[in-house]
Design a protein around this motif. Structure first.
Motif, mmCIF file in Angstrom:
data_model
loop_
_atom_site.group_PDB
_atom_site.id
_atom_site.type_symbol
_atom_site.label_atom_id
_atom_site.label_comp_id
_atom_site.label_asym_id
_atom_site.label_seq_id
_atom_site.Cartn_x
_atom_site.Cartn_y
_atom_site.Cartn_z
ATOM 1 N N ARG A 189 39.595 111.370 16.116
ATOM 2 C CA ARG A 189 40.882 110.793 16.511
ATOM 3 C C ARG A 189 41.307 109.695 15.536
ATOM 4 N NH1 ARG A 189 39.587 108.939 21.283
ATOM 5 N NH2 ARG A 189 40.090 110.897 22.365
ATOM 6 N N VAL A 192 42.599 111.369 12.379
ATOM 7 C CA VAL A 192 43.907 111.983 12.637
ATOM 8 C C VAL A 192 44.996 110.922 12.703
ATOM 9 C CG1 VAL A 192 45.258 113.242 14.360
ATOM 10 C CG2 VAL A 192 42.959 114.034 13.763
ATOM 11 N N ASP A 193 44.714 109.802 13.386
ATOM 12 C CA ASP A 193 45.696 108.723 13.484
ATOM 13 C C ASP A 193 46.009 108.133 12.114
ATOM 14 O OD1 ASP A 193 45.859 109.069 16.190
ATOM 15 O OD2 ASP A 193 44.591 107.350 16.719
ATOM 16 N N GLU A 194 44.997 108.021 11.262
ATOM 17 C CA GLU A 194 45.238 107.488 9.917
ATOM 18 C C GLU A 194 46.197 108.387 9.143
ATOM 19 O OE1 GLU A 194 41.714 106.624 7.696
ATOM 20 O OE2 GLU A 194 40.727 105.623 9.394
ATOM 21 N N ARG A 195 46.019 109.685 9.292
ATOM 22 C CA ARG A 195 46.873 110.622 8.552
ATOM 23 C C ARG A 195 48.247 110.737 9.198
ATOM 24 N NH1 ARG A 195 46.134 114.595 4.832
ATOM 25 N NH2 ARG A 195 43.911 114.124 4.784
ATOM 26 N N ARG A 196 48.299 110.721 10.529
ATOM 27 C CA ARG A 196 49.553 110.984 11.231
ATOM 28 C C ARG A 196 50.463 109.751 11.262
ATOM 29 N NH1 ARG A 196 48.591 113.332 16.963
ATOM 30 N NH2 ARG A 196 47.975 115.117 15.663
ATOM 31 N N THR A 197 49.894 108.579 11.590
ATOM 32 C CA THR A 197 50.725 107.385 11.757
ATOM 33 C C THR A 197 50.525 106.362 10.657
ATOM 34 O OG1 THR A 197 49.065 106.289 13.150
ATOM 35 C CG2 THR A 197 50.678 107.691 14.249
ATOM 36 N N GLY A 198 49.344 106.343 10.031
ATOM 37 C CA GLY A 198 49.079 105.383 8.965
ATOM 38 C C GLY A 198 48.914 103.971 9.495
#
Length: 488
Positions: A189, A192-198
Motif C-alpha cells: 500500500r 502504491v500510494d507513492e506512485r499514485r499520489t506522491g
C-alpha cells in the motif's frame, strides 16, 4: 555500594522498548485526545517516570544518551560523543553483557551507538544500529537484513530503492524470518500510494518499523531470549522535520501544509506497534524509554545538506584514494588510506568555504573523518570556494537539501515507563543511569560497580529485594491505582 542479590531470578523476562525521542508532552496530549489507546493502556499499568538526559547541546544527542542508558555511565565518564565511538569507548560491560554473563539470553535490535558483541556459540543475537558503518550482525546470517535496513535509513533523504538483487535477498530473508501478511499489505500500500499520489515516501520509516518488528519477535522466539531491546527512530525523524506543520502558529516559516498530521501519524503507528508488543509479551516487564525528547525549534531555521556525490566532493577538494559513506542526516564518513592521508584530507575539507566561512565540520579519529555540512553556512544559491587549485563550484552542484527545514530540536526530558501492572506516577526527574541497575534488579543480577545509578522502586515479586536505593529521594509519587496484570 554493595548489592544484595547474586543470582538470576528464574523465569524473569524484560523488553526495553527504545522509542527514540518521543515527547512526554505530546504523549500526554495525544493520549488525552484519545489518539493513542495502547500508550494509554501501557501507561495506566506502569510506574511512570520522567528522565533527565543530563546534558545540554552539543552533548544532547541520541548517540550520546543511549550509550548512557546501556552502560549506566554518564557522558562525563564514557565520553562517547560521535556516532561509531561506542565501539571504542564503551569498555565496561553494558546492560546486556552483564545479563548474558549471568546466563540470561539477550537480543539487541538496533540500539544506537552501543558496543555489543557476541562470540560463536553464545546465546542471543545482535542487530547493530543502522548508522553503524562497520556493523557486523550476530549471527552472521542476519547481516543481509542489517545491511538493507542500514541502506534504507542512511539513504532516507533519497526516493530510490536498493538494487533488485539486494531487495530479492531482503525479501527472502523476511519470508524466512516472520514476515506477516499484514506487513506485506502495508508495504505494498505504501509503494502504491507513492506512485499514485506522491509526496508520501517519508512514511517508509514506519513501514520499516513493522518489518523490523516481525523479524525481532521471530528472533526472540528462535533464540530463547529473556531480555531484548528494540530501537525505533521513525517518529523522532518526523518530529525533527514536521513539527512546524503540526503547530504552524509557533513558527515564522511554516511548512507546505502537506505534513500537518505527520507527527501524529508517527505516534499512531508507534501506538499500533506498542499494542503488538504488549500482546506478544503479556508476562514480561516492558520498559518504555525515550532517553531524550524533542520540543519545537521556533527560533531557528536549520536546514541540513548532504553531498550529491561523495566522490565528486572529494575530487573537488583534491582528495584521492579515500572512501566516503553516509552516516546520519548530513553526517558522512571519509576514510583515507593512511593516517597522513587523513590529516591531509582534514586540511583540504576544512579549506572549503562559503563567503569566507568554513563549509564543513570535520573531526579526525585515527584515519577516519566524520564530516558534515554546517547548517549555518550551507545554503542553496551559494558558491563554494577553496577547492583543488583554488577552484570554486556552485553549492547546489555539490549538495542537496535533506527533507526540509528542521523544526524539532532535542529536549532533556524523556519518558520512562515500567509496566508492572500497577499505575504510579513519580514526579520529578531521574537520571538515565538508573535504568540499567533497575533492569538488572528485575532479573536478580548484581549491579556492577561501574554502574553508579540507583535501582528505581518498582512493584516486585516477593523475595526479590532492591539492591540499591536512593537514600533521600527528591521524587514524589502520586496517582496510585493498583491494577492486576492482564494479557492484552
Amino acid at each position: 555500594m554493595a548489592t544484595t542479590t547474586t543470582g538470576t531470578r528464574p523465569g524473569a523476562r524484560a523488553l526495553l522498548v527504545e522509542f527514540n525521542e518521543l515527547s512526554p508532552a505530546l504523549l500526554d496530549r495525544f493520549i488525552a485526545a484519545g489518539q493513542l489507546p495502547h500508550f494509554r493502556a501501557f501507561r495506566d499499568s506502569s510506574v511512570v517516570y520522567t528522565t533527565d538526559a543530563g546534558e545540554d547541546a552539543p552533548h544532547l544527542e541520541p548517540w550520546i544518551q543511549w550509550p548512557t542508558v546501556h552502560s549506566g555511565i554518564p557522558f562525563a565518564e564514557h565520553g562517547v560523543f560521535a556516532l561509531g565511538e561506542g565501539r571504542e569507548k564503551l569498555t565496561q560491560p553494558l546492560l546486556g553483557d552483564v545479563l548474558a554473563a549471568a546466563g540470561v539470553p539477550v537480543g539487541v535490535f538496533g540500539s544506537i551507538n552501543t558496543a555489543y558483541r557476541r562470540r560463536p556459540g553464545e546465546p542471543g543475537y545482535v542487530v547493530p544500529d543502522p548508522w553503524d558503518i562497520d556493523g557486523v550482525a550476530f549471527p552472521r546470517s542476519l547481516q543481509p537484513f542489517y545491511e538493507t535496513v542500514s541502506w534504507a535509513v542512511q539513504e532516507s533523504s533519497r526516493d530510490g530503492l536498493p538494487g533488485a538483487g539486494q531487495l530479492a535477498r531482503f525479501a527472502a530473508f523476511l519470508v524466512r524470518n516472520g514476515l506477516r501478511p499484514a506487513t506485506v499489505v502495508a508495504a505494498v500500500r505504501q509503494l502504491v500510494d507513492e506512485r499514485r499520489t506522491g509526496g508520501v515516501a517519508w512514511r517508509r520509516a514506519s513501514v520499516l518499523d513493522d518489518l523490523s518488528y516481525d523479524v525481532f519477535r521471530t528472533l526472540n522466539r528462535r533464540h530463547g531470549v529473556r531480555f531484548a531491546t528494540f530501537f525505533s527512530n521513525s517518529t523522532a525523524h518526523y518530529q525533527h522535520y514536521y513539527w512546524r506543520d503540526m503547530e504552524p502558529e509557533l513558527f515564522d516559516e511554516v511548512g507546505d501544509g502537506a505534513h500537518a498530521d505527520a507527527v501524529l501519524y508517527g505516534y499512531r503507528r508507534m501506538d499500533a506497534l506498542l499494542g503488538r508488543i504488549m500482546a506478544d509479551e503479556p508476562d514480561s516487564l516492558l520498559v518504555l524509554a525515550t532517553a531524550l525528547s524533542q520540543q519545537p525549534w521556533a527560533e531557528s531555521a536549520k536546514r541540513t545538506f548532504r553531498p550529491r556525490d561523495f566522490d565528486a566532493l572529494l575530487a573537488f577538494a583534491g582528495i584521492g584514494g579515500a572512501v566516503a559513506r553516509p552516516m546520519m542526516a548530513e553526517q558522512f564518513v571519509v576514510e583515507p588510506v593512511s593516517h597522513d592521508a587523513a590529516r591531509d584530507a582534514l586540511r583540504k575539507l576544512q579549506a572549503l568555504t562559503v563567503d569566507g566561512t568554513r563549509l564543513l565540520s570535520a573531526d579526525l579519529d585515527g584515519r577516519r573523518l566524520q564530516v558534515g555540512c554546517r547548517s549555518d553556512v550551507g545554503r542553496e544559491g551559494a558558491t563554494v570556494a577553496g577547492g583543488a587549485g583554488d577552484t570554486s563550484r556552485a553549492f547546489d552542484e555539490l549538495f542537496y537539501p535533506i527533507h526540509t527545514t528542521r523544526s524539532g530540536r532535542h529536549s532533556r526530558d524523556g519518558a520512562l515507563w515500567f509496566r508492572t501492572g500497577a499505575h504510579r506516577v513519580v514526579e520529578g526527574r531521574v537520571p538515565l543511569t538508573d535504568i540499567a541497575p533497575t533492569i538488572l534488579d528485575h532479573f536478580g543480577v548484581a549491579v556492577p560497580a561501574h554502574m553508579r545509578g540507583s535501582v528505581l522502586p518498582l512493584h516486585r515479586a516477593p523475595g526479590v529485594p532492591a539492591q540499591r536505593s536512593r537514600p533521600s529521594s527528591p521524587l514524589r509519587e502520586s496517582v496510585v491505582v493498583p491494577r492486576p496484570r492482564r494479557s492484552l
